[in-house]
Design a protein around this motif. Structure first.
Motif, short mmCIF file in Angstrom:
data_model
loop_
_atom_site.label_atom_id
_atom_site.label_comp_id
_atom_site.label_asym_id
_atom_site.label_seq_id
_atom_site.Cartn_x
_atom_site.Cartn_y
_atom_site.Cartn_z
N ASN A 85 32.33 51.06 16.73
CA ASN A 85 32.55 49.76 17.35
C ASN A 85 32.00 48.70 16.40
OD1 ASN A 85 32.68 47.46 18.95
ND2 ASN A 85 32.12 48.55 20.82
N PRO A 86 32.81 48.16 15.49
CA PRO A 86 32.33 47.19 14.49
C PRO A 86 31.68 45.95 15.10
CG PRO A 86 34.53 47.96 13.93
CD PRO A 86 34.25 48.46 15.31
N SER A 91 26.77 42.90 15.92
CA SER A 91 25.81 42.26 16.84
C SER A 91 24.42 42.83 16.63
CB SER A 91 26.26 42.47 18.28
OG SER A 91 25.31 41.97 19.19
N HIS A 92 24.34 44.16 16.44
CA HIS A 92 23.03 44.80 16.19
C HIS A 92 22.44 44.32 14.88
CE1 HIS A 92 19.88 47.78 16.08
NE2 HIS A 92 20.30 48.19 14.90
N GLU A 93 23.29 44.19 13.87
CA GLU A 93 22.82 43.74 12.55
C GLU A 93 22.24 42.33 12.64
OE1 GLU A 93 24.59 43.09 8.03
OE2 GLU A 93 25.76 44.16 9.55
N LEU A 138 13.13 38.60 4.17
CA LEU A 138 14.04 39.75 4.10
C LEU A 138 14.15 40.41 5.46
CD1 LEU A 138 12.94 41.41 0.74
CD2 LEU A 138 14.81 39.80 1.13
N LYS A 139 15.31 40.99 5.74
CA LYS A 139 15.52 41.72 6.99
C LYS A 139 14.71 43.02 6.96
CE LYS A 139 18.95 39.51 9.29
NZ LYS A 139 18.98 39.23 10.75
N ALA A 140 14.25 43.43 8.13
CA ALA A 140 13.46 44.67 8.21
C ALA A 140 14.27 45.87 7.75
CB ALA A 140 12.98 44.87 9.64
N SER A 141 15.59 45.83 7.93
CA SER A 141 16.44 46.96 7.54
C SER A 141 16.73 46.98 6.04
CB SER A 141 17.77 46.90 8.30
OG SER A 141 18.42 45.65 8.06
N GLU A 142 16.43 45.89 5.34
CA GLU A 142 16.74 45.79 3.91
C GLU A 142 15.63 46.33 3.01
OE1 GLU A 142 19.35 41.63 4.21
OE2 GLU A 142 17.32 41.64 3.38
N ASP A 197 11.07 52.77 15.98
CA ASP A 197 11.04 52.94 17.44
C ASP A 197 11.89 51.89 18.13
OD1 ASP A 197 9.29 55.01 16.98
OD2 ASP A 197 7.49 53.85 17.47
N TRP A 198 11.93 50.68 17.57
CA TRP A 198 12.69 49.58 18.17
C TRP A 198 14.14 49.54 17.68
CZ3 TRP A 198 8.04 45.98 16.74
CH2 TRP A 198 7.02 46.16 17.69
N LYS A 199 14.56 50.57 16.96
CA LYS A 199 15.95 50.74 16.49
C LYS A 199 16.39 49.69 15.48
CE LYS A 199 16.15 54.09 19.46
NZ LYS A 199 15.96 55.49 18.99
N PHE A 200 15.43 49.16 14.72
CA PHE A 200 15.79 48.22 13.65
C PHE A 200 16.00 48.94 12.32
CE2 PHE A 200 13.03 45.08 16.18
CZ PHE A 200 14.12 44.69 16.93
N ARG A 201 15.55 50.21 12.26
CA ARG A 201 15.74 51.03 11.08
C ARG A 201 16.08 52.45 11.54
NH1 ARG A 201 13.65 49.29 6.07
NH2 ARG A 201 13.71 51.47 5.44
N PRO A 202 16.79 53.21 10.70
CA PRO A 202 17.07 54.61 11.06
C PRO A 202 15.78 55.41 11.14
CG PRO A 202 18.48 53.88 9.24
CD PRO A 202 17.43 52.82 9.44
N ALA A 203 15.82 56.51 11.89
CA ALA A 203 14.65 57.39 12.00
C ALA A 203 14.28 57.96 10.63
CB ALA A 203 14.94 58.52 12.99
#
Length: 432
Positions: A85-86, A91-93, A138-142, A197-203
């Motif tokens: 679902n792009p 939206s999550h990004e 910077l984004k937490a995922s970056e 834990d908050w789903k901002f990064r992969p496990a």
């Protein structure tokens, strides 16, 4: 309207009072939206689970040409066909916080409820002084391992250190160094663990796991018998107004405007002196002593009953010498604290300046207030006390913490080995 989206057809659309849409005749859901202000934006619309979703591809002529937008629409349709679902992913990004925003959430949802106030304050300082200036946007995922390694290198090299004026006669000093870099590493590691834990990064994606920490060589400072004597003389001189901070200093010929530091004999705050004596006689931490309330003192059983400490509730056993120090403190009727600050409702915040004066007068270099705790333990070890006993007196929750004093229990071991040596030599002597 429906037509093949090309540069010509897209640019031919005239803006109106409302958004206008032109849908592609070949790719389902691929279209161009023209706003009343004339902006042309490529989109992809699709249905999932009975709901209509829309993904923005990009602006015409700025980010995408018609052909590039068409290729991106085909790619997104391929993702949709595989069950993705792009729109939800986009939206999550967008919801992923920056490091600065993640830091705010970490402080409020983890550090404030679960850490001591002093530890919370340290985390807050490390965020504001080091982490946010270097990677806050910077984004937490970056963030990747090399980003964490760069932060540690720059903090260790002093890139974030500063010494600035904050107010009248005020300074804000921020220090870097390898130890500070290690504390920043620990803070970032916990923040990224929570980000997972908050789903901002992969496990299992914590970038701190691969970034090496600097080696720490703890220097345990203990007072020798001679140093204890010099410290005692300086404390007594400070009580009686005879403390000479620097005997070699000469008084200036002219006093500068605003006053001059006193050179001759002086006294120090008697409460600060009592606090230093208690630190040495109890092995307590500085915060435990400065925050003492009269309700914490059990004179009859010679206890300090601390409701909270670094390791939780704690009982501190008072020697007769320590009890005399407590009894000599004059209570203030308007304050519950043994060592009240300027405001009666608050404890004394710091004894740094009196301590520096006393150390200078006693010729004690590189001695921290926390080293008085180590000295208390070292005297106990040298007196033959067991490590569990020392750990109980200090309030250690882990035996490994007390193990650092094992090598100091030299006197009993020397006595034992001397006794063995004498017996062996006695047995080896030729018989008469």
């Amino acid at each position: 309207m429906r037509d093949k989206l090309t540069k010509r057809t897209v640019e031919a659309i005239e803006p109106s009072l409302r958004d206008t849409f032109l849908w592609d005749a070949e790719i389902p859901g691929f279209g161009c939206k023209v706003t009343p202000k004339g902006a042309r934006i490529y989109i992809l619309q699709y249905s999932r689970g009975g709901r209509i979703h829309r993904v923005t591809i990009g602006r015409h002529g700025i980010e995408f040409t018609a052909e590039k937008a068409r290729n991106e629409a085909r790619r997104l349709r391929g993702l949709i066909a595989t069950g993705e679902n792009p729109a939800l992913a986009r939206s999550h990004e967008r919801s992923i916080p920056t490091i600065a925003e993640l830091g705010v959430r970490y402080l409020e949802e983890y550090a404030r409820p679960y850490k001591k106030p002093s530890a919370f304050a340290q985390d807050q300082r490390n965020l504001q002084n080091h982490i946010i200036p270097l990677i806050g946007t910077l984004k937490a995922s970056e963030i990747e391992r090399q980003d964490v390694a760069r932060v540690m290198r720059e903090v260790a090299a002093g890139k974030t250190a500063k010494d600035e004026k904050t107010k009248i006669q005020g300074r804000r000093i921020v220090r870097g160094g390898e130890i500070v870099a290690n504390r920043v590493h620990a803070l970032l590691s916990k923040m990224f663990q929570l980000a997972e834990d908050w789903k901002f990064r992969p496990a299992a994606s914590n970038p701190c796991r691969g970034a090496k920490r600097f080696a720490e060589h703890k220097v345990e400072r203990y007072l020798s018998v001679e140093e204890l004597a010099r410290l005692g003389n300086a404390l007594n001189a400070a009580k009686n107004g005879r403390l000479v901070v620097d005997p070699s200093a000469k008084a200036p010929e002219k006093r500068k405007r605003g006053g001059q530091e006193k050179i001759g004999p002086r006294s120090e705050n008697p409460r600060a002196i009592a606090a230093i004596e208690l630190l040495l006689l109890t092995g307590c931490r500085l915060g435990e002593v400065l925050n003492l309330r009269w309700s914490d003192v059990d004179f009859e059983r010679r206890f300090l009953l601390l409701p909270d400490s670094k390791t939780g509730a704690k009982t501190v056993y008072l020697s007769e010498a320590a009890l005399r120090v407590v009894r000599d403190i004059q209570p203030r009727d308007d304050s519950p604290y043994l060592f009240p600050g300027k405001r009666p409702s608050e404890p004394l915040g710091s004894i740094r300046v009196p301590w520096e004066h006393i150390c200078k007068a006693a010729r004690l270099e590189n001695l921290r207030l926390h080293d008085l705790r180590h000295s208390f333990a070292s005297v106990g070890a040298a007196s033959g006390l067991s490590l569990p006993m020392i750990g109980a007196l200090l309030g250690h929750s882990q035996p490994n913490t007390t193990a650092r004093y094992a090598h100091l229990a030299a006197s009993p071991l020397h006595q034992a080995v001397d006794a063995i040596g004498e017996k062996i030599l006695g047995a080896m002597l030729p018989s008469q």
